[in-house]
Design a protein around this motif. Sequence first.
Motif, PDB file in Angstrom:
ATOM      1  N   VAL A  83       4.084   5.386 -15.200  1.00 57.94           N
ATOM      2  CA  VAL A  83       4.610   6.306 -16.212  1.00 57.94           C
ATOM      3  C   VAL A  83       5.722   7.166 -15.622  1.00 57.94           C
ATOM      4  N   VAL A  84       5.479   7.718 -14.442  1.00 52.63           N
ATOM      5  CA  VAL A  84       6.487   8.576 -13.806  1.00 52.63           C
ATOM      6  C   VAL A  84       7.732   7.771 -13.465  1.00 52.63           C
ATOM      7  N   ASP A  85       7.550   6.582 -12.912  1.00 51.01           N
ATOM      8  CA  ASP A  85       8.702   5.743 -12.577  1.00 51.01           C
ATOM      9  C   ASP A  85       9.533   5.425 -13.819  1.00 51.01           C
ATOM     10  N   GLU A  86       8.876   4.998 -14.880  1.00 50.47           N
ATOM     11  CA  GLU A  86       9.602   4.669 -16.113  1.00 50.47           C
ATOM     12  C   GLU A  86      10.292   5.901 -16.695  1.00 50.47           C
ATOM     13  N   TYR A  87       9.609   7.042 -16.646  1.00 48.32           N
ATOM     14  CA  TYR A  87      10.202   8.274 -17.166  1.00 48.32           C
ATOM     15  C   TYR A  87      11.442   8.665 -16.359  1.00 48.32           C
ATOM     16  N   LEU A  88      11.355   8.621 -15.037  1.00 50.47           N
ATOM     17  CA  LEU A  88      12.501   8.997 -14.208  1.00 50.47           C
ATOM     18  C   LEU A  88      13.681   8.063 -14.450  1.00 50.47           C
ATOM     19  N   ARG A  89      13.417   6.790 -14.592  1.00 50.59           N
ATOM     20  CA  ARG A  89      14.492   5.829 -14.856  1.00 50.59           C
ATOM     21  C   ARG A  89      15.126   6.071 -16.234  1.00 50.59           C
ATOM     22  N   ALA A  90      14.302   6.348 -17.227  1.00 44.82           N
ATOM     23  CA  ALA A  90      14.822   6.618 -18.573  1.00 44.82           C
ATOM     24  C   ALA A  90      15.591   7.939 -18.611  1.00 44.82           C
ATOM     25  N   ALA A  91      15.074   8.962 -17.935  1.00 46.35           N
ATOM     26  CA  ALA A  91      15.751  10.262 -17.895  1.00 46.35           C
ATOM     27  C   ALA A  91      17.101  10.139 -17.197  1.00 46.35           C
ATOM     28  N   HIS A  92      17.119   9.422 -16.094  1.00 52.46           N
ATOM     29  CA  HIS A  92      18.372   9.201 -15.365  1.00 52.46           C
ATOM     30  C   HIS A  92      19.353   8.433 -16.246  1.00 52.46           C
ATOM     31  N   GLY A  93      18.868   7.391 -16.905  1.00 52.49           N
ATOM     32  CA  GLY A  93      19.706   6.602 -17.800  1.00 52.49           C
ATOM     33  C   GLY A  93      20.243   7.407 -18.971  1.00 52.49           C
ATOM     34  N   ALA A  94      19.485   8.429 -19.385  1.00 47.53           N
ATOM     35  CA  ALA A  94      19.922   9.291 -20.495  1.00 47.53           C
ATOM     36  C   ALA A  94      20.864  10.392 -20.020  1.00 47.53           C
ATOM     37  N   GLY A  95      21.122  10.442 -18.705  1.00 46.57           N
ATOM     38  CA  GLY A  95      22.055  11.429 -18.178  1.00 46.57           C
ATOM     39  C   GLY A  95      21.444  12.772 -17.813  1.00 46.57           C
ATOM     40  N   LEU A  96      20.116  12.858 -17.815  1.00 47.40           N
ATOM     41  CA  LEU A  96      19.487  14.121 -17.425  1.00 47.40           C
ATOM     42  C   LEU A  96      19.620  14.301 -15.923  1.00 47.40           C
ATOM     43  N   ARG A  97      19.879  15.503 -15.504  1.00 43.83           N
ATOM     44  CA  ARG A  97      20.059  15.799 -14.078  1.00 43.83           C
ATOM     45  C   ARG A  97      18.815  16.465 -13.469  1.00 43.83           C
ATOM     46  N   GLU A  98      18.074  17.201 -14.309  1.00 42.51           N
ATOM     47  CA  GLU A  98      16.884  17.889 -13.831  1.00 42.51           C
ATOM     48  C   GLU A  98      15.771  17.721 -14.861  1.00 42.51           C
ATOM     49  N   VAL A  99      14.599  17.337 -14.378  1.00 43.73           N
ATOM     50  CA  VAL A  99      13.450  17.131 -15.260  1.00 43.73           C
ATOM     51  C   VAL A  99      12.221  17.792 -14.648  1.00 43.73           C
ATOM     52  N   ARG A 100      11.187  17.901 -15.453  1.00 41.88           N
ATOM     53  CA  ARG A 100       9.950  18.567 -15.026  1.00 41.88           C
ATOM     54  C   ARG A 100       8.760  17.674 -15.385  1.00 41.88           C
ATOM     55  N   VAL A 154       9.474  20.259 -10.499  1.00 45.77           N
ATOM     56  CA  VAL A 154      10.844  20.102 -10.993  1.00 45.77           C
ATOM     57  C   VAL A 154      11.529  19.066 -10.117  1.00 45.77           C
ATOM     58  N   ILE A 155      12.242  18.146 -10.752  1.00 43.77           N
ATOM     59  CA  ILE A 155      12.918  17.071 -10.024  1.00 43.77           C
ATOM     60  C   ILE A 155      14.398  17.108 -10.335  1.00 43.77           C
ATOM     61  N   LYS A 156      15.201  17.065  -9.299  1.00 44.49           N
ATOM     62  CA  LYS A 156      16.643  16.940  -9.445  1.00 44.49           C
ATOM     63  C   LYS A 156      16.968  15.468  -9.188  1.00 44.49           C
ATOM     64  N   LEU A 157      17.546  14.832 -10.189  1.00 45.73           N
ATOM     65  CA  LEU A 157      17.872  13.408 -10.101  1.00 45.73           C
ATOM     66  C   LEU A 157      19.249  13.210  -9.479  1.00 45.73           C
ATOM     67  N   VAL A 158      19.462  12.054  -8.854  1.00 43.66           N
ATOM     68  CA  VAL A 158      20.758  11.743  -8.260  1.00 43.66           C
ATOM     69  C   VAL A 158      21.792  11.564  -9.369  1.00 43.66           C
ATOM     70  N   LEU A 159      23.029  11.787  -9.028  1.00 45.27           N
ATOM     71  CA  LEU A 159      24.116  11.565  -9.969  1.00 45.27           C
ATOM     72  C   LEU A 159      24.482  10.097 -10.019  1.00 45.27           C
ATOM     73  N   GLY A 160      25.137   9.719 -11.099  1.00 49.14           N
ATOM     74  CA  GLY A 160      25.694   8.375 -11.180  1.00 49.14           C
ATOM     75  C   GLY A 160      24.765   7.347 -11.768  1.00 49.14           C
TER      76      GLY A 160
END
Length: 88
Positions: A25-42, A81-87
């Motif tokens: 669940v966390v892996d899929e969420y992080l990938r979807a959030a990154h794909g949606a352009g989110l930079r910081e998630v919780r 709180v997670i800061k995702l990589v750019l790009g």
Amino acid sequence: MRPVRIPIESALDLHAFKPRDLRSVVDEYLRAAHGAGLREVRLIHGRGKGVQRGMIQAMLEKHPLVEEFWDAPESHLGATVIKLVLGS
């Protein structure tokens, strides 16, 4: 039944998921959030004994889309709180 599309928001409450499903669940969420352009998630994992927090944070240490993470100060160890990589 058809899959339900859930909008990707800046926070995900993990209480609704079984512990055995949390990694995927966390892996899929992080990938979807990154794909949606989110930079910081919780991720809201709750306080309890800290087992889920430890498991989640151990996973985040190795995740390729995670730049850094920290305990959310206002949640008293109940969220990360997670800061995702750019790009891409």
